[in-house]
Design a protein around this motif. Structure first.
Motif, PDB file in Angstrom:
ATOM      1  N   MET A  10       0.817  -1.187   0.000  1.00 53.96           N
ATOM      2  CA  MET A  10       0.000   0.000   0.000  1.00 53.96           C
ATOM      3  C   MET A  10       0.867   1.260   0.000  1.00 53.96           C
ATOM      4  SD  MET A  10      -2.852   1.168   2.728  1.00 53.96           S
ATOM      5  CE  MET A  10      -2.582   2.786   3.343  1.00 53.96           C
ATOM      6  N   TYR A  11       1.940   1.217   0.775  1.00 55.45           N
ATOM      7  CA  TYR A  11       2.809   2.385   0.880  1.00 55.45           C
ATOM      8  C   TYR A  11       3.469   2.693  -0.465  1.00 55.45           C
ATOM      9  CZ  TYR A  11       6.350   5.494   2.796  1.00 55.45           C
ATOM     10  OH  TYR A  11       7.145   6.572   3.057  1.00 55.45           O
ATOM     11  N   GLN A  12       3.901   1.647  -1.175  1.00 53.84           N
ATOM     12  CA  GLN A  12       4.528   1.852  -2.477  1.00 53.84           C
ATOM     13  C   GLN A  12       3.519   2.395  -3.486  1.00 53.84           C
ATOM     14  OE1 GLN A  12       5.008  -0.985  -0.695  1.00 53.84           O
ATOM     15  NE2 GLN A  12       7.148  -0.712  -0.138  1.00 53.84           N
ATOM     16  N   THR A  13       2.277   1.961  -3.390  1.00 56.01           N
ATOM     17  CA  THR A  13       1.235   2.464  -4.282  1.00 56.01           C
ATOM     18  C   THR A  13       0.987   3.947  -4.035  1.00 56.01           C
ATOM     19  OG1 THR A  13       0.211   0.280  -4.205  1.00 56.01           O
ATOM     20  CG2 THR A  13      -1.129   2.081  -5.059  1.00 56.01           C
ATOM     21  N   LEU A  14       0.971   4.343  -2.774  1.00 56.56           N
ATOM     22  CA  LEU A  14       0.805   5.759  -2.447  1.00 56.56           C
ATOM     23  C   LEU A  14       1.964   6.593  -2.991  1.00 56.56           C
ATOM     24  CD1 LEU A  14      -0.517   5.649   1.225  1.00 56.56           C
ATOM     25  CD2 LEU A  14      -1.747   6.438  -0.781  1.00 56.56           C
ATOM     26  N   LEU A  15       3.177   6.076  -2.844  1.00 49.43           N
ATOM     27  CA  LEU A  15       4.335   6.810  -3.351  1.00 49.43           C
ATOM     28  C   LEU A  15       4.317   6.914  -4.872  1.00 49.43           C
ATOM     29  CD1 LEU A  15       7.269   5.573  -1.104  1.00 49.43           C
ATOM     30  CD2 LEU A  15       6.133   7.779  -1.076  1.00 49.43           C
ATOM     31  N   LEU A  16       3.890   5.854  -5.540  1.00 54.03           N
ATOM     32  CA  LEU A  16       3.804   5.887  -6.998  1.00 54.03           C
ATOM     33  C   LEU A  16       2.754   6.903  -7.451  1.00 54.03           C
ATOM     34  CD1 LEU A  16       4.701   4.654  -9.700  1.00 54.03           C
ATOM     35  CD2 LEU A  16       2.830   3.024  -9.440  1.00 54.03           C
ATOM     36  N   GLY A  17       1.590   6.890  -6.818  1.00 57.47           N
ATOM     37  CA  GLY A  17       0.553   7.868  -7.146  1.00 57.47           C
ATOM     38  C   GLY A  17       1.006   9.288  -6.860  1.00 57.47           C
ATOM     39  N   TYR A  18       1.744   9.464  -5.793  1.00 57.70           N
ATOM     40  CA  TYR A  18       2.279  10.773  -5.409  1.00 57.70           C
ATOM     41  C   TYR A  18       3.235  11.298  -6.479  1.00 57.70           C
ATOM     42  CZ  TYR A  18       4.170  14.174  -2.039  1.00 57.70           C
ATOM     43  OH  TYR A  18       4.547  15.311  -1.386  1.00 57.70           O
ATOM     44  N   ALA A  77      -3.397  19.699  -7.363  1.00 57.66           N
ATOM     45  CA  ALA A  77      -2.631  20.274  -6.256  1.00 57.66           C
ATOM     46  C   ALA A  77      -3.274  19.906  -4.918  1.00 57.66           C
ATOM     47  CB  ALA A  77      -2.541  21.787  -6.406  1.00 57.66           C
ATOM     48  N   THR A  78      -4.598  19.920  -4.873  1.00 58.95           N
ATOM     49  CA  THR A  78      -5.299  19.503  -3.655  1.00 58.95           C
ATOM     50  C   THR A  78      -5.033  18.030  -3.362  1.00 58.95           C
ATOM     51  OG1 THR A  78      -7.021  21.131  -4.112  1.00 58.95           O
ATOM     52  CG2 THR A  78      -7.557  19.390  -2.544  1.00 58.95           C
ATOM     53  N   ALA A  79      -5.091  17.200  -4.397  1.00 61.62           N
ATOM     54  CA  ALA A  79      -4.801  15.772  -4.218  1.00 61.62           C
ATOM     55  C   ALA A  79      -3.359  15.565  -3.765  1.00 61.62           C
ATOM     56  CB  ALA A  79      -5.059  15.016  -5.519  1.00 61.62           C
ATOM     57  N   PHE A  80      -2.444  16.381  -4.278  1.00 59.05           N
ATOM     58  CA  PHE A  80      -1.031  16.292  -3.895  1.00 59.05           C
ATOM     59  C   PHE A  80      -0.855  16.583  -2.406  1.00 59.05           C
ATOM     60  CE2 PHE A  80       3.230  18.134  -3.476  1.00 59.05           C
ATOM     61  CZ  PHE A  80       3.996  17.170  -4.097  1.00 59.05           C
ATOM     62  N   PHE A  81      -1.503  17.627  -1.914  1.00 69.33           N
ATOM     63  CA  PHE A  81      -1.373  17.972  -0.498  1.00 69.33           C
ATOM     64  C   PHE A  81      -2.051  16.942   0.403  1.00 69.33           C
ATOM     65  CE2 PHE A  81      -0.640  22.339  -2.180  1.00 69.33           C
ATOM     66  CZ  PHE A  81       0.649  22.461  -1.705  1.00 69.33           C
ATOM     67  N   VAL A  82      -3.188  16.425  -0.028  1.00 69.65           N
ATOM     68  CA  VAL A  82      -3.866  15.395   0.765  1.00 69.65           C
ATOM     69  C   VAL A  82      -3.005  14.137   0.828  1.00 69.65           C
ATOM     70  CG1 VAL A  82      -5.868  13.847   0.795  1.00 69.65           C
ATOM     71  CG2 VAL A  82      -6.183  16.287   0.398  1.00 69.65           C
ATOM     72  N   MET A  83      -2.421  13.762  -0.307  1.00 65.89           N
ATOM     73  CA  MET A  83      -1.553  12.578  -0.309  1.00 65.89           C
ATOM     74  C   MET A  83      -0.299  12.807   0.522  1.00 65.89           C
ATOM     75  SD  MET A  83      -1.866  10.764  -4.008  1.00 65.89           S
ATOM     76  CE  MET A  83      -0.883   9.383  -3.486  1.00 65.89           C
TER      77      MET A  83
END
Length: 115
Positions: free
Chosen positions: A1-9, A60-66
């Motif tokens: 899950m953590y790697q998926t979050l980093l990839l999406g980020y 940008a909002t998604a970036f800050f939330v992530m």
């Protein structure tokens, strides 16, 4: 899950940079009044400014939330390894005694051959 979050980020960061680079500045609209009609474009005669601005704001909002989510997940990870300096409650004497116990025995050879 953590790697998926980093990839999406990372993907969101790259797309934000791309969206910012393809946006036109405010001075670029001056040529439109002299016959630079854009009614045949994909975004219509209004232009792509509104669409690109909204997409940039959304990403940008998604970036800050992530960023907040990744920081929260990272702070609660249980597989953090303990280092030498994490527990500094031991005294210097205890550390020296532990090092004497852990030190391997050195073989001494009486030989004329240097090593």
């Amino acid at each position: 899950m953590y790697q998926t979050l980093l990839l999406g980020y990372a993907i969101i960061a790259i797309v934000i940079v791309f969206l910012i680079l393809i946006q036109q500045g405010k001075g670029a609209d001056a040529g439109a009044s002299f016959g630079g009609g854009a009614s045949g474009t994909i975004f219509g005669s209004v232009g792509s400014g509104n669409f690109l601005s909204k997409m940039t704001a959304l990403l940008a909002t998604a970036f800050f939330v992530m960023s907040i989510v990744i920081g929260n997940v990272n702070s609660h990870r249980n597989n953090v390894k303990q280092g030498k300096f994490d527990d500094l409650s031991a005294t210097a004497e205890q550390i020296q005694q532990q090092q004497k116990i852990d030190a391997p025995a050195v073989e001494t050879k009486n030989s004329d051959i240097p090593q």
